[in-house]
Design an enzyme around this catalytic site. Structure first.
Site, mmCIF file in Angstrom:
data_model
loop_
_atom_site.group_PDB
_atom_site.id
_atom_site.type_symbol
_atom_site.label_atom_id
_atom_site.label_comp_id
_atom_site.label_asym_id
_atom_site.label_seq_id
_atom_site.Cartn_x
_atom_site.Cartn_y
_atom_site.Cartn_z
ATOM 1 N N THR A 222 -17.392 23.586 -21.194
ATOM 2 C CA THR A 222 -16.073 23.124 -20.767
ATOM 3 C C THR A 222 -15.401 22.332 -21.890
ATOM 4 O O THR A 222 -14.194 22.484 -22.131
ATOM 5 C CB THR A 222 -16.195 22.285 -19.474
ATOM 6 O OG1 THR A 222 -16.635 23.167 -18.427
ATOM 7 C CG2 THR A 222 -14.877 21.669 -19.055
ATOM 8 N N ALA A 223 -16.180 21.530 -22.621
ATOM 9 C CA ALA A 223 -15.587 20.719 -23.693
ATOM 10 C C ALA A 223 -14.964 21.617 -24.762
ATOM 11 O O ALA A 223 -13.817 21.402 -25.180
ATOM 12 C CB ALA A 223 -16.655 19.816 -24.309
ATOM 13 N N THR A 224 -15.690 22.653 -25.193
ATOM 14 C CA THR A 224 -15.139 23.544 -26.216
ATOM 15 C C THR A 224 -14.015 24.388 -25.619
ATOM 16 O O THR A 224 -13.017 24.666 -26.287
ATOM 17 C CB THR A 224 -16.253 24.428 -26.822
ATOM 18 O OG1 THR A 224 -17.284 23.564 -27.314
ATOM 19 C CG2 THR A 224 -15.734 25.267 -27.969
ATOM 20 N N GLU A 242 -14.461 31.128 -19.487
ATOM 21 C CA GLU A 242 -15.620 31.035 -18.578
ATOM 22 C C GLU A 242 -16.428 29.847 -19.055
ATOM 23 O O GLU A 242 -17.052 29.901 -20.122
ATOM 24 C CB GLU A 242 -16.468 32.307 -18.655
ATOM 25 C CG GLU A 242 -15.818 33.534 -18.056
ATOM 26 C CD GLU A 242 -15.651 33.467 -16.556
ATOM 27 O OE1 GLU A 242 -16.280 32.601 -15.905
ATOM 28 O OE2 GLU A 242 -14.873 34.273 -16.025
ATOM 29 N N CYS A 276 -24.953 29.821 -16.984
ATOM 30 C CA CYS A 276 -23.852 29.016 -16.447
ATOM 31 C C CYS A 276 -23.929 29.001 -14.924
ATOM 32 O O CYS A 276 -23.586 28.007 -14.295
ATOM 33 C CB CYS A 276 -22.510 29.513 -16.959
ATOM 34 S SG CYS A 276 -22.239 31.272 -16.728
HETATM 35 P P1 ADP Z 1 -22.580 24.691 -27.123
HETATM 36 O O1 ADP Z 1 -21.940 23.352 -27.092
HETATM 37 O O2 ADP Z 1 -23.585 24.892 -26.085
HETATM 38 O O3 ADP Z 1 -23.053 25.150 -28.477
HETATM 39 P P2 ADP Z 1 -19.955 25.898 -27.214
HETATM 40 O O4 ADP Z 1 -19.138 26.050 -25.998
HETATM 41 O O5 ADP Z 1 -19.533 24.858 -28.199
HETATM 42 O O6 ADP Z 1 -21.433 25.704 -26.718
HETATM 43 O O7 ADP Z 1 -20.054 27.296 -27.982
HETATM 44 C C1 ADP Z 1 -19.677 28.528 -27.461
HETATM 45 C C2 ADP Z 1 -19.029 29.341 -28.540
HETATM 46 O O8 ADP Z 1 -17.831 28.678 -28.983
HETATM 47 C C3 ADP Z 1 -19.859 29.514 -29.810
HETATM 48 O O9 ADP Z 1 -19.667 30.829 -30.307
HETATM 49 C C4 ADP Z 1 -19.259 28.489 -30.744
HETATM 50 O O10 ADP Z 1 -19.481 28.782 -32.127
HETATM 51 C C5 ADP Z 1 -17.809 28.589 -30.398
HETATM 52 N N1 ADP Z 1 -16.991 27.431 -30.776
HETATM 53 C C6 ADP Z 1 -17.384 26.193 -31.160
HETATM 54 N N2 ADP Z 1 -16.321 25.407 -31.412
HETATM 55 C C7 ADP Z 1 -15.220 26.157 -31.176
HETATM 56 C C8 ADP Z 1 -13.798 25.911 -31.234
HETATM 57 N N3 ADP Z 1 -13.312 24.739 -31.582
HETATM 58 N N4 ADP Z 1 -12.978 26.923 -30.905
HETATM 59 C C9 ADP Z 1 -13.449 28.121 -30.520
HETATM 60 N N5 ADP Z 1 -14.760 28.409 -30.449
HETATM 61 C C10 ADP Z 1 -15.638 27.456 -30.774
#
Ligand code: ADP
Length: 469
Positions: A222-224, A242, A276
């Site tokens: 959710t944060a990303t 998602e 998830c």
């Molecule tokens: P986790 O925190 O479990 O690694 P993320 O949600 O950060 O999961 O990662 C999911 C996907 O999003 C990965 O392919 C990651 O490289 C990508 N990702 C990370 N940062 C960003 C961003 N700022 N914008 C888009 N995609 C990103």
């Protein structure tokens, strides 16, 4: 591993600007290297996709279907190689990896057969109004590390059949199966229709804000996801998010503990809990609480934890060191605030192994109850009143899935109606047929994947309105 993995850009398999190690979570050591793309390669991929789009979009559904079917045939030829590679990079037991590769092929074939076509709204002697669905353009498919292939294919296949072109960006800890998929596609799909970019977690923002990208299909935290959402604003991109979940398994007082305990255990521990839609907290009537905790504890003690390539393993390691550290943190807090029924610690061996853990008697506000643990650690909570239990289930910023366990499916359906999430299963779990849309409520996501809704997300309506005569 000697095998060289390469990016697929503009129809060619190419090296990255640098290399990065890929770690086998069962050992904690690097076993292969992946190419690492830079911003220049990202621009080259977007430009190639832009060139490929008109030709691909101009094909008929039948023509695109033939390409995707050949792609599925190509993946089938590499089935076992993909499954073993997935176990090595992701950690899951080989039988689960084979299931995921099988699902990937099935997903390609299912979506290849779809055609959303056009629709006549009005056709009279005076006028004819029709709605057509146009593809959006270049789709960025950004995937996480828990299901590197199936989560890609539910983006890739519907995007391709509806006439879009796709750039896949896997998670940095699981890039290899996606790159191998690109290798298969290189000989089959026209240049630029499907491309792969591997990064070290540093290209996501450039991809999602790129003016050449029309739609971002993202699965991750959710944060990303919130960062993705804000980076699409400037160009008003379409997107599907998602995101995380903290799904509850709610056991009703008419359930049979002996029956539901193994089902709930499976729902919580599949892929070492890194799903998830896994069951992440269990609510049981107080009269059943001890029995259910004991039954889940016995299952946890009996589960065979080990390296995914070992035939006997039922639960593999968690996927990466960050997740492993996070789970060790949760375990420390769970030991302090609750009672460990089984497990409770990492295994004393190399790799990122956590003993399947059942925790009871935690307060409602424990982090393990409120947050998404994403690992083989399951809190079980008692309830006295079903209304309160439903309120506790819904008292979450997430709303992805959930399960109701009951001896009476009709009653289960009534309770399911009160759960605030995108999917609620009754007496089953993780059933996700390709023709059924799924997605989150609240902060678990925006938009839907799979089903007709999932196909429509990769298109926009175009109305043609004709005055006759
Ligand atoms: P986790 O925190 O479990 O690694 P993320 O949600 O950060 O999961 O990662 C999911 C996907 O999003 C990965 O392919 C990651 O490289 C990508 N990702 C990370 N940062 C960003 C961003 N700022 N914008 C888009 N995609 C990103």
């Amino acid at each position: 591993m000697d095998q060289a993995f390469r990016l697929l850009i503009d129809g060619a398999l190419v090296d990255g600007v640098a290399e990065m190690p890929v770690i086998n979570p069962a050992t904690g050591r690097a076993f292969a290297t992946a190419p690492r793309a830079d911003a220049g390669q990202l621009d080259a991929a977007v430009a190639s996709a832009g060139r490929a789009f008109p030709g691909w979009a101009g094909l008929s559904y039948a023509e695109r279907r033939a390409f995707i079917e050949r792609f599925a045939d190509g993946v089938e030829v590499r089935f076992e190689e993909l499954a073993r590679l997935m176990t090595m990079e992701q950690g899951k037991p080989l039988v689960q990896a084979r299931g995921e590769v099988g699902g990937t092929i099935a997903g390609l074939r299912y979506f290849a057969a779809q055609d959303i076509g056009s629709h006549v709204i009005r056709d009279t002697p005076a006028e004819r109004i029709t709605e057509h669905r146009s593809p959006l353009g270049v789709v960025a498919a950004i995937t996480p590390w828990n299901f590197p292939l199936i989560l890609l294919v539910v983006k890739l296949a519907p995007a391709l059949i509806t006439g879009n072109v796709v750039i896949a960006k896997p998670a940095p800890t699981t890039p290899l199966t996606t790159l191998l998929l690109g290798e298969v596609a290189a000989d089959i799909l026209p240049p630029g229709v499907f491309q792969t970019l591997a990064d070290a977690n540093d290209l996501g923002a450039a991809l999602t804000s790129h003016p050449g990208i029309a739609h971002v299909s993202f699965t991750g935290s959710t944060a990303t996801g919130k960062k993705v959402l804000s980076s699409t604003v400037d160009t008003l991109k379409r997107f599907t998010l998602e995101l995380g979940g903290n799904d509850a398994a709610l056991v009703l007082d008419d359930a049979d503990v002996a029956k539901v305990a193994p089902a709930i255990f499976g729902a919580a521990m599949v892929n070492a809990g890194q799903v998830c839609l896994a069951a992440k907290r269990v609510y049981a009537p107080r009269a059943m609480y001890d029995d259910l905790c004991d039954a889940l504890g016995a299952l946890a003690r009996a589960a065979v934890v080990g390296e995914g390539l070992d035939q006997d393993s039922q639960i593999g390691p968690v996927q990466n060191s960050a997740q492993y550290a996070k789970l060790i943190d949760y375990l420390a807090e769970a030991r302090e605030q609750g009672k460990i029924v089984a497990g409770g610690a990492p295994l004393e061996r190399e790799g990122y192994f956590i003993a399947p853990t059942i925790v009871r008697d935690l307060p409602d506000d424990a982090r393990l109850v409120r947050e998404e643990q994403f690992g083989p650690v399951l809190p079980v909570l008692p309830y006295d009143d079903l209304g309160q239990a439903i309120a506790a289930v819904n008292a979450s910023e997430y709303g992805l899935g959930g399960t109701i366990w009951t001896g009476n499916p009709e009653r289960g359906e009534l309770v399911a109606m009160l759960i605030d999430s995108g999917t609620v299963w009754v007496n089953r779990h993780l059933d996700l047929p390709f023709d059924v849309a799924f997605g989150g409520a609240k902060q678990s996501g925006l938009g839907r994947q799979q089903g007709i809704e999932g196909l429509l997300e990769f298109t926009q309506a175009k109305i043609i309105n004709i005055a006759k005569g």
